[in-house]
Scaffold this motif. Structure first.
Motif, mmCIF file in Angstrom:
data_model
loop_
_atom_site.group_PDB
_atom_site.id
_atom_site.type_symbol
_atom_site.label_atom_id
_atom_site.label_comp_id
_atom_site.label_asym_id
_atom_site.label_seq_id
_atom_site.Cartn_x
_atom_site.Cartn_y
_atom_site.Cartn_z
ATOM 1 N N GLY A 77 27.739 26.191 54.321
ATOM 2 C CA GLY A 77 28.982 25.710 54.900
ATOM 3 C C GLY A 77 29.066 24.200 54.832
ATOM 4 N N PRO A 78 30.140 23.624 55.331
ATOM 5 C CA PRO A 78 30.335 22.166 55.263
ATOM 6 C C PRO A 78 29.275 21.410 56.049
ATOM 7 N N ILE A 79 28.733 20.374 55.423
ATOM 8 C CA ILE A 79 27.729 19.540 56.088
ATOM 9 C C ILE A 79 28.433 18.631 57.084
ATOM 10 N N GLU A 80 28.049 18.750 58.355
ATOM 11 C CA GLU A 80 28.658 17.925 59.394
ATOM 12 C C GLU A 80 27.693 16.897 59.967
ATOM 13 N N ILE A 81 26.403 17.085 59.674
ATOM 14 C CA ILE A 81 25.379 16.142 60.131
ATOM 15 C C ILE A 81 24.437 15.855 58.969
ATOM 16 N N THR A 110 22.462 10.312 48.740
ATOM 17 C CA THR A 110 22.725 11.429 49.652
ATOM 18 C C THR A 110 23.920 11.137 50.545
ATOM 19 N N SER A 111 23.974 9.929 51.094
ATOM 20 C CA SER A 111 25.093 9.572 51.973
ATOM 21 C C SER A 111 26.411 9.567 51.207
ATOM 22 N N ARG A 112 26.401 9.027 50.018
ATOM 23 C CA ARG A 112 27.634 8.977 49.217
ATOM 24 C C ARG A 112 28.175 10.372 48.947
ATOM 25 N N SER A 113 27.282 11.274 48.564
ATOM 26 C CA SER A 113 27.715 12.631 48.257
ATOM 27 C C SER A 113 28.239 13.355 49.489
ATOM 28 N N VAL A 114 27.547 13.183 50.611
ATOM 29 C CA VAL A 114 27.943 13.869 51.838
ATOM 30 C C VAL A 114 29.198 13.265 52.448
ATOM 31 N N VAL A 115 29.275 11.940 52.498
ATOM 32 C CA VAL A 115 30.392 11.300 53.207
ATOM 33 C C VAL A 115 31.718 11.558 52.491
ATOM 34 N N ARG A 116 31.655 11.714 51.191
ATOM 35 C CA ARG A 116 32.861 12.034 50.422
ATOM 36 C C ARG A 116 33.473 13.347 50.924
ATOM 37 N N ARG A 117 32.620 14.291 51.232
ATOM 38 C CA ARG A 117 33.088 15.591 51.717
ATOM 39 C C ARG A 117 33.464 15.514 53.199
ATOM 40 N N MET A 118 32.677 14.774 53.976
ATOM 41 C CA MET A 118 33.014 14.603 55.390
ATOM 42 C C MET A 118 34.390 13.950 55.545
ATOM 43 N N ALA A 119 34.698 12.986 54.693
ATOM 44 C CA ALA A 119 35.962 12.253 54.802
ATOM 45 C C ALA A 119 37.164 13.182 54.645
ATOM 46 N N SER A 120 37.038 14.168 53.772
ATOM 47 C CA SER A 120 38.147 15.102 53.568
ATOM 48 C C SER A 120 38.378 15.969 54.798
ATOM 49 N N ARG A 121 37.358 16.033 55.658
ATOM 50 C CA ARG A 121 37.461 16.842 56.876
ATOM 51 C C ARG A 121 37.638 15.976 58.123
ATOM 52 N N ASN A 122 37.582 14.653 57.940
ATOM 53 C CA ASN A 122 37.745 13.692 59.038
ATOM 54 C C ASN A 122 36.777 13.944 60.194
ATOM 55 N N SER A 123 35.524 14.193 59.841
ATOM 56 C CA SER A 123 34.528 14.437 60.871
ATOM 57 C C SER A 123 33.138 14.341 60.269
ATOM 58 N N LEU A 126 31.318 1.339 58.797
ATOM 59 C CA LEU A 126 32.544 0.554 58.858
ATOM 60 C C LEU A 126 33.622 1.143 57.950
ATOM 61 N N GLU A 127 33.238 1.500 56.742
ATOM 62 C CA GLU A 127 34.211 2.028 55.772
ATOM 63 C C GLU A 127 34.793 3.370 56.197
ATOM 64 N N TYR A 128 33.985 4.187 56.853
ATOM 65 C CA TYR A 128 34.429 5.551 57.147
ATOM 66 C C TYR A 128 34.772 5.792 58.606
ATOM 67 N N ALA A 129 34.837 4.735 59.398
ATOM 68 C CA ALA A 129 35.237 4.900 60.800
ATOM 69 C C ALA A 129 36.634 5.500 60.900
ATOM 70 N N ARG A 130 37.505 5.143 59.963
ATOM 71 C CA ARG A 130 38.876 5.676 60.004
ATOM 72 C C ARG A 130 38.910 7.181 59.776
ATOM 73 N N HIS A 131 37.829 7.715 59.250
ATOM 74 C CA HIS A 131 37.722 9.170 59.053
ATOM 75 C C HIS A 131 36.929 9.824 60.187
ATOM 76 N N HIS A 132 36.671 9.067 61.243
ATOM 77 C CA HIS A 132 35.950 9.570 62.417
ATOM 78 C C HIS A 132 34.527 9.996 62.073
ATOM 79 N N ILE A 133 33.925 9.293 61.118
ATOM 80 C CA ILE A 133 32.534 9.549 60.738
ATOM 81 C C ILE A 133 31.676 8.438 61.324
ATOM 82 N N ARG A 134 30.708 8.834 62.134
ATOM 83 C CA ARG A 134 29.835 7.853 62.784
ATOM 84 C C ARG A 134 28.543 7.718 61.979
ATOM 85 N N CYS A 135 28.134 6.476 61.729
ATOM 86 C CA CYS A 135 26.934 6.200 60.939
ATOM 87 C C CYS A 135 26.032 5.241 61.718
ATOM 88 N N ASN A 136 24.861 5.716 62.076
ATOM 89 C CA ASN A 136 23.934 4.925 62.873
ATOM 90 C C ASN A 136 22.535 4.938 62.268
#
Length: 261
Positions: free
Chosen positions: A84-88, A123-136, A173-183
């Motif tokens: 399923g979709p990777i959320e974490i 890994t982050s690039r591949s995952v965040v691209r998909r997370m962005a489409s889901r805004n989470s 910073l780049e993906y905050a608008r997609h509600h993706i938190r990166c720490n």
């Protein structure tokens, strides 16, 4: 306060076969995550996921070299198709080779950046691209307190970890608008196989806790090295809803070894 925001979500952990990565995978499983465990050590990875599945958790092993962009992309596609979709995402995979600058070969330097930096990027690039489409989504990179203060004999490691730390903050910073938190979580000395490479003799953690003037290490004020579970606890907090308003932060878990730097 109950931990929420993890149960039922697909969580990818790199470097999951041992040490901090394994502790993170097990901690996520306890919170109800569907665990996608990634590592190059296939036997250990299969043992981990079999153990998790045996305890009633959904988990799957993905043997992958995170320093290879093509392998990472194939892995991410498989996980999303199979689980399923990777959320974490938790980036833990890392390497350490000790040595002074003059003794470091080109391959030593490149090995650190291939895994510790490029692996996080791929890994982050591949995952965040998909997370962005889901805004989470939530991403945590396990860095090191060596990214904050200079360490003798660890220049390549420290530099590669500093790079992955700043990359993760920029990602946030780049993906905050997609509600993706990166720490970031930055461990200090932690009881893992990698840590034991630094032990000079059978005294074990003693010299590390006490510090050493000849290498400009001040020791650990809390008087102990961390367990992998200590680091995993910080990761769990950051990917949960309890940290829903935190992004671009670097949480140092080192018993005070870097004096809050």
């Amino acid at each position: 306060m109950e931990i929420t925001g993890i149960n039922g979500k697909v969580a990818l952990v790199t470097g999951a076969a041992q040490g901090i990565g394994e502790a993170v995978a097990r901690a996520l499983a306890r919170e109800g995550a569907v665990v996608a465990a990634c590592d190059q050590k296939e036997a250990e990875l299969i043992s981990l996921t079999a153990d998790l599945c045996g305890s009633g958790v959904q988990a799957a092993a993905y043997k992958t070299d995170v320093s290879c962009s093509a392998e990472v992309e194939v892995m991410i596609e498989r996980i999303e198709e199979e689980l399923g979709p990777i959320e974490i995402l938790v980036n833990v995979a890392g390497v350490l080779r000790i040595g002074g600058v003059e003794s470091l070969g080109d391959e030593d330097w490149q090995a650190h950046f291939n895994v510790n930096t490029n692996g996080v990027f791929y890994t982050s690039r591949s995952v965040v691209r998909r997370m962005a489409s889901r805004n989470s989504g939530a991403i945590v990179t396990v860095s090191s307190n060596a990214s904050k203060v200079p360490r003798a004999q660890m220049s390549a490691y420290a530099a590669s970890k500093a790079a992955s730390t700043m990359f993760t903050k920029c990602l946030g910073l780049e993906y905050a608008r997609h509600h993706i938190r990166c720490n970031v979580v930055s461990p200090g000395s932690t009881d893992t196989g990698m840590q034991r490479l630094l032990w000079k003799d059978d005294q074990g953690t003693g010299p590390i806790i006490e510090g050493a003037l000849d290498s400009y290490r001040v020791g650990i004020p809390l008087g102990r090295i961390a367990l992998p579970s200590d680091i995993a606890d910080a990761v769990i907090f950051l990917v949960s809803d309890r940290a829903r308003h935190m992004t671009m932060q670097d949480v140092c878990v080192d018993g005070g070894a870097t004096l809050g730097c």
